[in-house]
Scaffold this motif. Structure first.
Motif, PDB file in Angstrom:
ATOM      1  N   LEU A 185       0.852  -1.193   0.000  1.00 27.41           N
ATOM      2  CA  LEU A 185       0.000   0.000   0.000  1.00 27.41           C
ATOM      3  C   LEU A 185       0.887   1.242   0.000  1.00 27.41           C
ATOM      4  O   LEU A 185       0.967   1.983   0.986  1.00 27.41           O
ATOM      5  N   PRO A 186       1.575   1.508  -1.124  1.00 25.31           N
ATOM      6  CA  PRO A 186       2.558   2.593  -1.160  1.00 25.31           C
ATOM      7  C   PRO A 186       2.006   3.934  -1.628  1.00 25.31           C
ATOM      8  O   PRO A 186       2.701   4.947  -1.527  1.00 25.31           O
ATOM      9  N   ASP A 191      -2.695   3.126   3.860  1.00 21.27           N
ATOM     10  CA  ASP A 191      -3.858   2.291   4.184  1.00 21.27           C
ATOM     11  C   ASP A 191      -5.048   3.119   4.658  1.00 21.27           C
ATOM     12  O   ASP A 191      -6.078   2.577   5.025  1.00 21.27           O
ATOM     13  N   ARG A 192      -4.871   4.467   4.667  1.00 21.98           N
ATOM     14  CA  ARG A 192      -5.953   5.380   5.059  1.00 21.98           C
ATOM     15  C   ARG A 192      -6.522   5.017   6.415  1.00 21.98           C
ATOM     16  O   ARG A 192      -7.716   4.864   6.606  1.00 21.98           O
ATOM     17  N   GLY A 193      -5.629   4.863   7.387  1.00 22.96           N
ATOM     18  CA  GLY A 193      -6.079   4.586   8.749  1.00 22.96           C
ATOM     19  C   GLY A 193      -6.800   3.269   8.901  1.00 22.96           C
ATOM     20  O   GLY A 193      -7.753   3.158   9.677  1.00 22.96           O
ATOM     21  N   GLY A 194      -6.350   2.254   8.198  1.00 21.35           N
ATOM     22  CA  GLY A 194      -6.967   0.940   8.320  1.00 21.35           C
ATOM     23  C   GLY A 194      -8.144   0.714   7.404  1.00 21.35           C
ATOM     24  O   GLY A 194      -8.752  -0.364   7.441  1.00 21.35           O
ATOM     25  N   VAL A 271      -3.323  -8.569  12.380  1.00 25.03           N
ATOM     26  CA  VAL A 271      -3.574  -7.623  11.296  1.00 25.03           C
ATOM     27  C   VAL A 271      -2.390  -7.631  10.332  1.00 25.03           C
ATOM     28  O   VAL A 271      -1.233  -7.628  10.754  1.00 25.03           O
ATOM     29  N   ARG A 272      -2.696  -7.635   9.040  1.00 24.42           N
ATOM     30  CA  ARG A 272      -1.674  -7.738   8.010  1.00 24.42           C
ATOM     31  C   ARG A 272      -1.307  -6.352   7.466  1.00 24.42           C
ATOM     32  O   ARG A 272      -1.946  -5.354   7.809  1.00 24.42           O
ATOM     33  N   THR A 273      -0.307  -6.307   6.611  1.00 22.87           N
ATOM     34  CA  THR A 273       0.094  -5.050   5.978  1.00 22.87           C
ATOM     35  C   THR A 273      -0.389  -4.965   4.533  1.00 22.87           C
ATOM     36  O   THR A 273      -0.034  -4.033   3.814  1.00 22.87           O
TER      37      THR A 273
END
Length: 312
Positions: A185-186, A191-194, A271-273
C-alpha cells in the motif's frame, strides 16, 4: 439496524468513503458522559451556543421534558458526520483554498477535518508530505474562537462547538491518527487509517479494520439508546479516566497518543500489511475493546475539562 447495515456495506464496497470514528453510539456516549461532568455555568453556555445550530429543532424533537439541552448536546456529537449525508452539503478537498477556513454553517463537508494522519511505514516504504489541514489544526482554530473574549461571532462559536464535540472523539480513535504505508500500500494515503485492510471479526463479518474499530460501541442509535447503553452496568459511564491524562487538553498530544496506540494495538497481530483479510483473535478483540473504552472515557473527561476552560 438498517443504518448500521448500510454503514458496514459502505465500509466494504466504497474504500474512498470518509471515515466515521466510533459511529453514532461512540460519539454520543462520549458527549453524554462529558455533559454530565460540566458545571451548570458551562452547560448553560454550551446550551445557548448549540441553539444556533440549524439542526437544533431536530435534535430536541421528542426529547423528554426537561432534557432538551442534554439531548441537543449528545446529538450534536454526530452533526459533522450527519452533514455528509445532507444534499445541500458538498465535498471539498484538503488542497482547496477554503480548506482551513471556519465558515459558520457553510455547506462544505470538510471530511478531512475528521482525522490527523501521522504517516508511518511498516517496511521503509517512502512517505509523502503530510497534509497541513487536519483534525488537530482545525480543533486548535476552534479552541481559539470559542472563548467569549475572542473576536468570533456567536454563530462561529456555535459552529466551532458543534465540531469540537465530535472532533475530540475522533482524535481518541487510534486509527484516526495514522496512515500506514507498506510495499503493498505505497500510494498517497497508504492504508488510510486501516480502511484498506480487511479483517474477519468473531461474528464472522468481513470488514475494514477501520470500520471494526469504529463499530466497537455499536452503530446507529437514538440519543435515548446511547444514554441507556452508557448508563448500563459496565457501560461508559462506569469507566474511570486517568485523572492526570484527563487534564491534558492539547489536541496534538491526543493525536500522538492515538498514533502510538494504533501502532501497538490497532495494527497488532494478526492484522496484516496488505489487503488480505486477517481473522482477528480473541486476544486482539479483547484488547481492542478495552483500549476503546479507555480512550472514550478519556475523550469524555478531556472534552469536559476543555469546555470548562473555554466556556467560563
Amino acid at each position: 439496524m438498517r443504518r448500521l447495515a448500510i454503514a458496514f456495506v459502505v465500509a466494504l464496497v466504497s474504500p474512498a468513503a470518509p471515515a466515521l470514528a466510533w459511529w453514532d453510539e461512540g460519539h454520543m456516549q462520549i458527549a453524554y458522559v462529558a455533559y454530565k461532568k460540566l458545571t451548570p455555568a458551562a452547560r448553560d453556555r454550551a446550551d445557548a451556543l448549540l441553539k444556533l445550530n440549524p439542526d437544533y429543532a431536530n435534535w430536541i424533537a421528542g426529547a423528554p421534558q426537561g432534557q432538551e439541552q442534554l439531548y441537543a448536546f449528545v446529538h450534536a456529537a454526530t452533526w459533522p458526520d450527519d452533514i455528509k449525508m445532507k444534499p445541500d452539503y458538498y465535498d471539498d478537498q484538503v488542497t482547496d483554498s477554503t480548506a482551513k477556513q471556519l465558515v459558520p454553517y457553510g455547506h462544505l463537508k470538510h471530511a478531512y477535518w475528521h482525522y490527523k494522519d501521522a504517516l508511518f511505514s511498516a517496511d521503509d516504504t517512502p512517505l509523502p508530505r503530510p497534509d497541513s489541514v487536519d483534525a488537530v489544526s482545525q480543533l486548535k482554530l476552534m479552541i481559539a474562537k470559542l472563548p467569549a473574549n475572542s473576536d468570533a461571532s456567536e454563530t462561529l462559536r456555535s459552529y466551532s462547538l458543534s465540531w469540537m464535540i465530535h472532533l475530540v472523539g475522533d482524535l481518541h480513535q487510534p486509527l484516526h491518527a495514522i496512515a500506514r504505508y507498506s510495499a503493498a500500500l505505497p500510494d498517497k494515503g497508504g492504508d488510510r487509517g486501516g480502511n484498506e485492510e480487511q479483517v474477519v471479526a468473531a461474528n464472522g463479518e468481513t470488514l475494514a479494520l477501520h470500520a471494526y474499530w469504529d463499530g466497537i460501541f455499536g452503530g446507529y442509535s437514538t440519543v435515548f439508546g446511547a444514554v441507556f447503553d452508557a448508563d448500563q452496568r459496565g457501560g461508559l459511564s462506569s469507566v474511570t479516566a486517568d485523572a492526570a491524562k484527563a487534564q491534558i487538553i492539547d489536541p496534538a498530544t491526543w493525536a500522538q497518543e492515538s498514533f502510538d496506540l494504533a501502532k501497538t494495538t490497532a495494527y497488532a497481530a494478526p492484522v496484516r500489511t496488505d489487503k488480505q483479510p486477517a481473522e482477528l483473535t480473541r486476544e486482539y478483540e479483547t484488547n481492542a475493546r478495552e483500549t476503546a473504552r479507555k480512550q472514550a472515557a478519556l475523550a469524555a473527561a478531556r472534552l469536559a475539562n476543555l469546555l470548562e476552560v473555554l466556556l467560563r
